[in-house]
Design an enzyme around this catalytic site. Structure first.
Site, PDB file in Angstrom:
ATOM      1  N   TYR A  17      14.522  -6.815  -1.921  1.00 55.02           N
ATOM      2  CA  TYR A  17      13.151  -6.392  -2.193  1.00 55.02           C
ATOM      3  C   TYR A  17      12.801  -6.674  -3.662  1.00 55.02           C
ATOM      4  CZ  TYR A  17       9.239  -3.252  -3.088  1.00 55.02           C
ATOM      5  OH  TYR A  17       8.033  -2.727  -3.496  1.00 55.02           O
ATOM      6  N   GLU A  39       3.701   3.378   0.162  1.00 54.44           N
ATOM      7  CA  GLU A  39       3.818   4.189  -1.061  1.00 54.44           C
ATOM      8  C   GLU A  39       3.461   5.646  -0.776  1.00 54.44           C
ATOM      9  OE1 GLU A  39       5.224   3.444  -3.855  1.00 54.44           O
ATOM     10  OE2 GLU A  39       5.247   1.264  -3.785  1.00 54.44           O
ATOM     11  N   TRP A  47      12.660   5.256  -2.307  1.00 55.29           N
ATOM     12  CA  TRP A  47      12.093   4.005  -1.821  1.00 55.29           C
ATOM     13  C   TRP A  47      13.046   3.349  -0.827  1.00 55.29           C
ATOM     14  CZ3 TRP A  47       7.663   2.215  -0.925  1.00 55.29           C
ATOM     15  CH2 TRP A  47       7.451   0.861  -0.678  1.00 55.29           C
TER      16      TRP A  47
END
Length: 187
Positions: A17, A39, A47
């Site tokens: 990522y 988000e 995350w």
């Protein structure tokens, strides 16, 4: 060996990522909607948790098509609450639908969400020069302004800290450390 931002060195999913997506400027409205939903889902979680569930989110939220998500009714939201592949939080699921509706409204007003959102950085990425993770802020005046305006337009789960993470992820700000190989590659 490539030097990276230290936050991504937990596992290969985070490394991929970081190396391919994080900090790359976004200009596609569907990608904007994807990051907006992810988000918001991440609030209070890592995350990494969201990255592991990302494919499930794509399926559950119609490939992040805001027109489809805006029409999710109570039955559809209840089904999402039973989906173990996403974060099963009633408020976050409801906010995805509300945010889809607000997203469509912004598109109507500005022609695209992209045209609207880039105004918060003057139409181009802000390039920071951080040397250590402790220097990277959790929020900025720009993320404060974005948060305030998004909330005014009916968006939810868009506090200033979430907005700053959104800005980092979508390349509105380049917060790769100067020692990271991606810093020089990210314009």
């Amino acid at each position: 060996m490539k030097k990276r931002c230290p936050w991504c060195e937990t596992n290969e999913l985070e490394v991929a990522y970081h190396d391919r997506e994080w900090g790359v400027p976004v200009h596609d409205d569907r990608r904007w909607f994807e990051f907006l939903i992810l988000e918001g889902a991440q609030a209070g979680l890592s995350w990494d948790t969201i990255l592991k569930k990302r494919d499930n989110y794509r399926k559950a939220f119609a490939g992040f098509d805001p027109r489809k998500v805006a029409r999710y009714d109570g039955r559809r939201r209840a089904a999402l609450m039973r989906n173990p592949g996403i974060v099963r939080n009633r408020l976050k699921i409801a906010s995805a639908v509300t945010n889809a509706q607000a997203f469509l409204s912004v598109q109507r007003e500005f022609g695209s969400f992209d045209s609207y959102i880039w105004q918060f950085t003057g139409g181009k990425p802000r390039r920071n020069r951080w040397r250590a993770m402790r220097q990277v802020p959790a929020a900025t005046p720009e993320s404060d302004a974005m948060s305030k305006d998004l909330k005014r337009r009916g968006f939810r789960f868009v506090g200033s800290t979430i907005c700053y993470a959104f800005m980092q992820a979508t390349g509105m700000v380049n917060d790769h450390l100067v020692t990271c190989f991606r810093y020089r590659e990210s314009k």
